[in-house]
Design a protein around this motif. Structure first.
Motif, PDB file in Angstrom:
ATOM      1  N   LEU A  26      12.304  -9.606  52.769  1.00 21.76           N
ATOM      2  CA  LEU A  26      13.705 -10.372  52.783  1.00 21.76           C
ATOM      3  C   LEU A  26      13.625 -11.538  53.689  1.00 21.76           C
ATOM      4  N   GLU A  27      13.005 -11.804  54.843  1.00 20.30           N
ATOM      5  CA  GLU A  27      12.947 -12.963  55.490  1.00 20.30           C
ATOM      6  C   GLU A  27      12.446 -14.024  54.675  1.00 20.30           C
ATOM      7  N   VAL A  28      11.354 -13.933  53.749  1.00 18.67           N
ATOM      8  CA  VAL A  28      10.885 -14.895  53.028  1.00 18.67           C
ATOM      9  C   VAL A  28      12.020 -15.278  52.017  1.00 18.67           C
ATOM     10  N   TYR A  29      12.758 -14.500  51.403  1.00 15.51           N
ATOM     11  CA  TYR A  29      13.728 -14.868  50.122  1.00 15.51           C
ATOM     12  C   TYR A  29      15.081 -15.285  50.701  1.00 15.51           C
ATOM     13  N   LEU A  30      15.142 -14.598  51.898  1.00 18.41           N
ATOM     14  CA  LEU A  30      16.526 -15.373  52.384  1.00 18.41           C
ATOM     15  C   LEU A  30      16.347 -16.394  53.316  1.00 18.41           C
ATOM     16  N   LYS A  31      15.088 -16.603  53.834  1.00 20.15           N
ATOM     17  CA  LYS A  31      14.745 -17.942  54.698  1.00 20.15           C
ATOM     18  C   LYS A  31      15.491 -17.866  56.056  1.00 20.15           C
ATOM     19  N   ALA A  32      15.672 -16.601  56.474  1.00 16.58           N
ATOM     20  CA  ALA A  32      16.230 -16.534  57.904  1.00 16.58           C
ATOM     21  C   ALA A  32      15.632 -15.124  58.576  1.00 16.58           C
ATOM     22  N   GLU A  33      15.546 -15.060  59.837  1.00 13.85           N
ATOM     23  CA  GLU A  33      15.096 -13.926  60.416  1.00 13.85           C
ATOM     24  C   GLU A  33      15.949 -12.681  60.045  1.00 13.85           C
ATOM     25  N   CYS A  34      15.464 -11.614  59.794  1.00 12.22           N
ATOM     26  CA  CYS A  34      16.228 -10.157  59.162  1.00 12.22           C
ATOM     27  C   CYS A  34      15.937  -9.083  60.423  1.00 12.22           C
ATOM     28  N   ARG A  35      16.920  -8.419  60.741  1.00 14.26           N
ATOM     29  CA  ARG A  35      17.043  -7.522  61.960  1.00 14.26           C
ATOM     30  C   ARG A  35      17.643  -6.166  61.371  1.00 14.26           C
ATOM     31  N   TYR A  36      16.873  -5.056  61.782  1.00 17.89           N
ATOM     32  CA  TYR A  36      17.608  -3.849  61.916  1.00 17.89           C
ATOM     33  C   TYR A  36      18.336  -3.776  63.114  1.00 17.89           C
ATOM     34  N   VAL A  37      19.473  -3.109  63.594  1.00 14.38           N
ATOM     35  CA  VAL A  37      20.088  -3.019  64.805  1.00 14.38           C
ATOM     36  C   VAL A  37      20.271  -1.443  64.844  1.00 14.38           C
TER      37      VAL A  37
ATOM     38  N   ASP B 248      13.147  15.400  36.133  1.00 16.84           N
ATOM     39  CA  ASP B 248      13.053  14.029  36.520  1.00 16.84           C
ATOM     40  C   ASP B 248      13.900  13.891  37.775  1.00 16.84           C
ATOM     41  N   GLU B 249      13.573  12.687  38.504  1.00 13.64           N
ATOM     42  CA  GLU B 249      14.135  12.169  39.750  1.00 13.64           C
ATOM     43  C   GLU B 249      14.333  10.778  39.690  1.00 13.64           C
ATOM     44  N   ARG B 250      15.428  10.515  40.565  1.00 18.68           N
ATOM     45  CA  ARG B 250      15.444   8.797  40.723  1.00 18.68           C
ATOM     46  C   ARG B 250      15.911   8.673  41.971  1.00 18.68           C
ATOM     47  N   ILE B 251      14.554   8.266  42.763  1.00 16.82           N
ATOM     48  CA  ILE B 251      14.823   8.063  44.326  1.00 16.82           C
ATOM     49  C   ILE B 251      14.582   6.549  44.423  1.00 16.82           C
ATOM     50  N   THR B 252      15.500   6.147  45.128  1.00 16.44           N
ATOM     51  CA  THR B 252      15.448   4.775  45.661  1.00 16.44           C
ATOM     52  C   THR B 252      15.676   4.270  47.103  1.00 16.44           C
ATOM     53  N   LEU B 253      15.212   3.306  47.758  1.00 15.46           N
ATOM     54  CA  LEU B 253      15.559   2.839  49.057  1.00 15.46           C
ATOM     55  C   LEU B 253      16.707   1.693  48.633  1.00 15.46           C
ATOM     56  N   GLN B 254      17.913   2.150  49.542  1.00 13.31           N
ATOM     57  CA  GLN B 254      18.898   1.122  49.131  1.00 13.31           C
ATOM     58  C   GLN B 254      19.558   0.509  50.688  1.00 13.31           C
ATOM     59  N   GLY B 255      19.602  -0.645  50.587  1.00 14.71           N
ATOM     60  CA  GLY B 255      20.003  -1.643  51.841  1.00 14.71           C
ATOM     61  C   GLY B 255      20.882  -2.606  51.345  1.00 14.71           C
ATOM     62  N   HIS B 256      21.594  -3.102  52.552  1.00 12.98           N
ATOM     63  CA  HIS B 256      22.555  -4.467  52.478  1.00 12.98           C
ATOM     64  C   HIS B 256      22.170  -5.271  53.487  1.00 12.98           C
ATOM     65  N   ALA B 257      22.497  -6.361  53.355  1.00 12.37           N
ATOM     66  CA  ALA B 257      22.298  -7.438  54.474  1.00 12.37           C
ATOM     67  C   ALA B 257      23.372  -8.463  54.399  1.00 12.37           C
TER      68      ALA B 257
ATOM     69  N   ASP C 120      22.572 -16.999  62.995  1.00 10.56           N
ATOM     70  CA  ASP C 120      21.169 -17.492  62.287  1.00 10.56           C
ATOM     71  C   ASP C 120      20.475 -16.425  61.514  1.00 10.56           C
ATOM     72  N   HIS C 121      20.873 -14.902  61.710  1.00 13.73           N
ATOM     73  CA  HIS C 121      19.888 -14.163  61.253  1.00 13.73           C
ATOM     74  C   HIS C 121      20.711 -13.155  60.321  1.00 13.73           C
ATOM     75  N   TYR C 122      20.092 -12.468  59.341  1.00 17.81           N
ATOM     76  CA  TYR C 122      20.620 -11.450  58.494  1.00 17.81           C
ATOM     77  C   TYR C 122      20.595  -9.996  59.497  1.00 17.81           C
ATOM     78  N   ILE C 123      21.574  -8.990  59.170  1.00 16.86           N
ATOM     79  CA  ILE C 123      21.787  -7.662  59.759  1.00 16.86           C
ATOM     80  C   ILE C 123      21.334  -6.970  58.517  1.00 16.86           C
ATOM     81  N   LEU C 124      20.460  -5.994  58.518  1.00 16.21           N
ATOM     82  CA  LEU C 124      20.113  -5.117  57.421  1.00 16.21           C
ATOM     83  C   LEU C 124      20.471  -3.859  57.773  1.00 16.21           C
ATOM     84  N   TYR C 125      21.190  -3.085  56.841  1.00 19.40           N
ATOM     85  CA  TYR C 125      21.911  -1.855  57.174  1.00 19.40           C
ATOM     86  C   TYR C 125      22.152  -0.997  55.830  1.00 19.40           C
ATOM     87  N   TRP C 126      22.447   0.152  55.895  1.00 19.20           N
ATOM     88  CA  TRP C 126      22.947   0.897  54.886  1.00 19.20           C
ATOM     89  C   TRP C 126      24.481   1.601  55.323  1.00 19.20           C
TER      90      TRP C 126
END
Ligand SMILES: O=C(O)CCC(=O)C(=O)O
Length: 238
Positions: free
Chosen positions: A85-96, A218-227, A232-238
């Motif tokens: 995500l840091e590459v695509y969003l061009k900014a530091e990304c952090r979990y908090v 059948d199963e549908r399993i996804t990792l889901q997140g938002h930012a 100057d940085h993104y916060i990653l969360y759900w």
């Protein structure tokens, strides 16, 4: 609008599925009226923090427990998702520590049969989190990493409508609710690939696409997140 980023091999997806199996005692059943159909592992703002009076108990008090489990089991996954995500969003990304880590949606067979004509939505859940209220709303993004899909595949229905279009159309009286677009704008479909991250680089109207011909295993399993961007940085969360 939607960026697809190959991230994991099929054996890495399998290893994550196995990791989730080990965590099964901690899966949260999201429909106690019909147990065994839909789970999350981790708490999610849109489910657990949407009601202010219940936010402390359902979301904030459970973050430490689930973040520890998820981080201990999937440390490498969280690392590569953050770096990507840091590459695509061009900014530091952090979990908090004060917000939930991106977590997993787990839909099993009976739930998959019900994923039809869901109401489309925008991912506005940062509005439920006081910490993120001062962040830049235009910066909000969402990401989904499919881990397991049904035999016939799975994906996302989306519309070429973003939150600025929605605000403008509300002001013009053209719509009153986001779901109305589905009646006069054509939807598009993005087929998911296990291991390929899908990034909504701006918030667009979307919903989980229905699955035809659901099989018993059948199963549908996804990792889901938002930012969302804070200074100057993104916060990653759900
Ligand atoms: O699972 C998906 O494909 C997307 C889920 C979704 O729409 C959401 O969590 O907002």
């Amino acid at each position: 609008m939607l960026i697809t980023i190959p991230l994991l091999t099929s054996s890495e997806c399998l290893a994550i599925r196995n990791g989730l199996e080990l965590l099964q005692p901690h899966w949260i059943d999201r429909n106690p009226n019909a147990p065994g159909e839909v789970y999350t592992i981790g708490v999610a703002t849109y489910i657990d923090a949407s009601v202010e009076q219940e936010r402390a108990r359902n979301y904030f008090s459970r973050i430490a427990h689930y973040n520890e489990l998820l981080n201990n089991t999937f440390q490498h996954l969280y690392y590569i998702v953050r770096l990507t995500l840091e590459v695509y969003l061009k900014a530091e990304c952090r979990y908090v520590d004060t917000l939930a880590l991106p977590g997993f949606h787990i839909f099993l067979e009976r739930r998959l049969r019900m994923l039809r004509d869901l109401v489309p939505h925008f991912d506005h859940q940062y509005l439920y989190l006081p910490r993120l209220l001062n962040s830049d709303p235009q910066s909000a993004v969402s990401f989904t990493l499919p881990i397991v899909l049904p035999q016939v595949g799975g994906g996302l229905d989306y519309w070429d409508v973003d939150t600025s279009d929605f605000e403008r159309d509300i002001a013009l009286g053209k719509v009153q609710a986001a779901a109305e677009y589905a009646s006069f704008r054509p939807s598009r479909f993005l087929a998911y690939e296990p291991g390929t991250l899908v990034l909504q680089e701006r918030l667009i109207l979307h919903r989980i696409a229905s699955t035809d011909a659901v099989g018993a295993s059948d199963e549908r399993i996804t990792l889901q997140g938002h930012a969302v961007k804070e200074a100057d940085h993104y916060i990653l969360y759900w």
